[in-house]
Design a protein around this motif. Structure first.
Motif, PDB file in Angstrom:
ATOM      1  N   VAL A  47       5.062  -8.871  29.723  1.00  0.00           N
ATOM      2  CA  VAL A  47       4.434  -7.704  29.082  1.00  0.00           C
ATOM      3  C   VAL A  47       3.172  -7.310  29.827  1.00  0.00           C
ATOM      4  N   ALA A  48       2.395  -8.297  30.288  1.00  0.00           N
ATOM      5  CA  ALA A  48       1.186  -8.000  31.054  1.00  0.00           C
ATOM      6  C   ALA A  48       1.539  -7.273  32.351  1.00  0.00           C
ATOM      7  N   ILE A  49       2.600  -7.700  33.024  1.00  0.00           N
ATOM      8  CA  ILE A  49       3.016  -7.027  34.262  1.00  0.00           C
ATOM      9  C   ILE A  49       3.404  -5.581  33.978  1.00  0.00           C
ATOM     10  N   GLU A  50       4.160  -5.370  32.893  1.00  0.00           N
ATOM     11  CA  GLU A  50       4.580  -4.008  32.547  1.00  0.00           C
ATOM     12  C   GLU A  50       3.377  -3.111  32.291  1.00  0.00           C
TER      13      GLU A  50
ATOM     14  N   ALA B 122      12.822  -8.093  23.770  1.00  0.00           N
ATOM     15  CA  ALA B 122      12.394  -8.311  22.392  1.00  0.00           C
ATOM     16  C   ALA B 122      10.884  -8.502  22.311  1.00  0.00           C
ATOM     17  N   THR B 123      10.303  -9.105  23.344  1.00  0.00           N
ATOM     18  CA  THR B 123       8.867  -9.390  23.322  1.00  0.00           C
ATOM     19  C   THR B 123       8.037  -8.109  23.278  1.00  0.00           C
ATOM     20  N   VAL B 124       8.468  -7.080  24.019  1.00  0.00           N
ATOM     21  CA  VAL B 124       7.690  -5.854  24.064  1.00  0.00           C
ATOM     22  C   VAL B 124       7.665  -5.167  22.700  1.00  0.00           C
ATOM     23  N   VAL B 125       8.689  -5.437  21.873  1.00  0.00           N
ATOM     24  CA  VAL B 125       8.710  -4.886  20.522  1.00  0.00           C
ATOM     25  C   VAL B 125       7.830  -5.715  19.582  1.00  0.00           C
ATOM     26  N   LEU B 126       7.839  -7.034  19.755  1.00  0.00           N
ATOM     27  CA  LEU B 126       7.158  -7.931  18.823  1.00  0.00           C
ATOM     28  C   LEU B 126       5.701  -8.195  19.168  1.00  0.00           C
ATOM     29  N   SER B 127       5.303  -7.955  20.408  1.00  0.00           N
ATOM     30  CA  SER B 127       3.924  -8.286  20.821  1.00  0.00           C
ATOM     31  C   SER B 127       2.984  -7.142  20.429  1.00  0.00           C
ATOM     32  N   THR B 128       2.940  -6.864  19.156  1.00  0.00           N
ATOM     33  CA  THR B 128       2.100  -5.765  18.686  1.00  0.00           C
ATOM     34  C   THR B 128       0.627  -6.153  18.619  1.00  0.00           C
ATOM     35  N   GLY B 129       0.360  -7.442  18.438  1.00  0.00           N
ATOM     36  CA  GLY B 129      -1.028  -7.870  18.369  1.00  0.00           C
ATOM     37  C   GLY B 129      -1.623  -8.064  19.751  1.00  0.00           C
ATOM     38  N   ALA B 130      -2.955  -8.035  19.835  1.00  0.00           N
ATOM     39  CA  ALA B 130      -3.632  -8.183  21.130  1.00  0.00           C
ATOM     40  C   ALA B 130      -3.492  -9.589  21.681  1.00  0.00           C
ATOM     41  N   ASP B 131      -3.100 -10.563  20.815  1.00  0.00           N
ATOM     42  CA  ASP B 131      -3.051 -11.949  21.265  1.00  0.00           C
ATOM     43  C   ASP B 131      -1.633 -12.475  21.431  1.00  0.00           C
TER      44      ASP B 131
END
Length: 600
Positions: free
Chosen positions: A559-562, A544-553
């Motif tokens: 997600v950083a590892i991916e 779910a995070t990869v979908v919601l982390s649209t902002g740079a912050d």
């Protein structure tokens, strides 16, 4: 209960508030689930049956008749003879389709997880040795490790230049190619779920009544007969529980398959993600409903089975543990120890090698020499990285903040649901199934529903309500984590002595006060363990995070590892080690506060 005549207005008001506190908590929890889970999921899934404002089943019909998704079964949905379809399923060249392959790899992963988990449960439940309690506590750590980090560890172990091939080359053996194979996916799933099987089976094995075994032996039953007639019937329900949960988790797998299998070995979840990325929302929603039907069916069967076969451990005298290294070993004991040694070797390759390989890869340069260059890269990226680039410290900070917020939300929700699902009333099973639905729903669907709903905004009575992406991530993580709070707290509540609760109520305590002053202190280790689960799952949540982390912050460590692994493996392994340290410390600290528990 009537008010005491000498009670003042303030005390009477307090009694009324306490009397309605549980109801209010249940209403608030239900409202949070409706806003954060059921409504967002419904808005996505409805697109499978409402296309351009028209209700239609055409999207479902196309998927069901498409061999790409359903393989040979698509012919059955297209109207062909069931006998002809059944014959085609026996053909070696049969097509499974995406749905069939997803079920196939989930079944293989379940078998592998049970095969690896059962010996561990036997070892922990039946033998005494130094470090047994610590090892038992650590059995659940692989289950809560971030999947993207485990994928990095498996790439570092089984890749072309990985640790395994380096060892084989040193021994003069040919290399193996496991990446982007079904075998790699199954092994990775076993890494995750075998500890879960071991955990629930160990608890069941420790709850076997030794007096029942002694009675069987006194009646002439040998050790083997006593095991199959007395021990096995009390243990196999836990094995089936672990198998059912493993199937549900691996049927909805996403990061592991995406990293180790790619699109050539894609599951339903991977294709839902791909369709969402291509803006094919109707097809993605229809496919997600297919996944939901299968996962929810297995989950409902598990809950029903668990309710019928739950065994109370009160008053049970557990089987005595045998020393792992007896002073006078018998031939049978020697064979048993040899089997344990062989299992330890296999478990070391599956459980320890990926983590050790990831740590080694983070400290190894391209020439094979030890170096800290990958960690220096992270520090350099933190110091000079552009605004659009992923930097380590914001990822660490976000992960810790999001996990703390998700835990504070998931913990009270889980405790309230655990209280509700352990009471005797009509419709309890339906409440339990509805509460556990997040385990069966795609994280992609939850993230997309929150993104298109709360993040983009919802019109309510002329007002447009929006939340920040970070808030949506916390909510999504809480929804993913609270079922685990329920599963750790509920067994403790089920096993409480009801006379204590009845005595407190007879002395005038309200229902809410009994929960606060009597029940929760008695099940506190389970509550703390639930907090550990919620915190660790939030830190490692990726789908779910990869979908919601649209902002740079709003990106997290997974997600950083991916994003790193898509460019350079070295920095990805270094970031994975950072994530491993943060997750391990967080889980161990919270787990130590609660001590041993008998939940999930």
């Amino acid at each position: 209960m009537s008010d005491h005549p000498r009670d003042g207005p303030a005390r009477r008001l307090r009694r009324r508030v306490e009397g309605r506190l549980l109801t209010a908590a249940a209403v608030v929890t239900s409202a949070v689930l409706v806003v954060a889970f059921y409504y967002p999921v419904a808005t996505v899934l409805v697109e499978a049956v409402v296309v351009d404002g028209v209700v239609t089943l055409s999207v479902f019909a196309e998927i069901l008749r498409d061999p790409f998704y359903f393989g040979e079964l698509a012919r059955l949905f297209a109207g062909e003879s069931p006998l002809a379809v059944a014959a085609s399923l026996l053909d070696p060249d049969r097509r499974l389709g995406i749905v069939g392959f997803t079920a196939y790899q989930a079944a293989l992963s379940t078998v592998a997880s049970v095969a690896l988990g059962l010996p561990a449960a036997y070892l922990l439940a039946r033998f005494e040795f130094p470090g047994r309690r610590t090892l038992r506590s650590l059995t659940i750590v692989p289950f809560v490790l971030p999947s993207i980090m485990v994928a990095v560890g498996f790439v570092a172990t089984f890749g072309d230049d990985g640790t395994l091939n380096a060892v084989l080359e040193a021994l003069g053996l040919p290399p193996v190619d496991l990446l982007f194979t079904l075998e790699a996916i199954v092994i990775a799933h076993a890494f995750y779920n075998a500890p879960l099987v071991a955990r629930v089976t160990t608890a069941a094995w420790e709850s076997v009544d030794a007096s029942a075994v002694e009675t069987a032996r006194s009646l002439g039953a040998g050790p083997t007969r006593a095991f199959f007639d007395v021990v096995a019937p009390q243990v196999y329900p836990a094995v089936l529980t672990g198998a059912a949960l493993t199937f549900v988790f691996t049927f909805g797998t996403f990061p592991i398959v995406l990293a180790l299998g790619g699109f050539q070995l894609a599951t339903i979840e991977v294709f839902v993600y791909r369709l969402v990325r291509d803006l094919s929302y109707a097809e993605a929603a229809a496919l997600a409903i297919v996944e939901l039907v299968v996962s929810l069916g297995v989950l409902l069967s598990y809950l029903r089975y668990e309710a019928r076969h739950s065994v109370s451990a009160r008053g049970v005298r557990p089987l005595p543990r045998k020393p792992l290294l007896p002073s006078t070993p018998t031939p049978g004991a020697v064979l048993s120890r040899l089997g344990i040694a062989a299992y330890a070797g296999v478990a070391g390759v599956v459980f320890l090698a990926p983590i050790a390989s990831m740590v080694l890869a983070s400290l190894t340069g391209g020439d094979g020499a030890l170096t800290l260059d990958h960690y220096r890269f992270l520090l350099e990226r933190q110091r000079t990285g552009a605004a659009f680039q992923v930097r380590p410290w914001p990822a660490i900070r976000n992960s810790l903040v999001f996990a703390s917020g998700a835990t504070m939300l998931a913990l009270p929700m889980g405790v309230v649901v655990a209280v509700l699902t352990t009471r005797r009333y009509r419709g309890r099973k339906l409440v339990d199934a509805a509460a556990m639905a997040p385990l069966a729903v795609s994280g992609i669907v939850v993230g997309l529903g929150l993104l298109r709903g709360l993040v983009f905004g919802v019109e309510v009575a002329g007002w447009r309500i929006t939340v920040a992406g970070a808030v949506a991530i916390v909510v999504a993580h809480a929804v993913a984590g609270y079922p685990f709070v329920v599963r750790t707290v509920a067994p403790g509540l089920e096993g409480l002595d009801r006379s204590l609760i009845e005595s407190a109520r007879a002395l005038g305590a309200s229902r809410a006060r009994v929960i606060r002053d009597v029940e929760l202190p008695l099940v506190w280790p389970g509550v703390v363990a639930g907090a550990a689960f919620a915190f660790a799952i939030s830190i490692g949540e990726f789908t779910a995070t990869v979908v919601l982390s649209t902002g740079a912050d709003a990106y997290t460590m997974p997600v950083a590892i991916e994003r790193f692994i898509g460019r350079r493996l070295g920095p990805a392994t270094a970031m994975g080690v950072v994530l491993l340290v943060v997750t391990g410390l967080s889980f161990v600290v919270i787990e130590r506060l609660g001590g041993e528990h008998r939940g999930l």
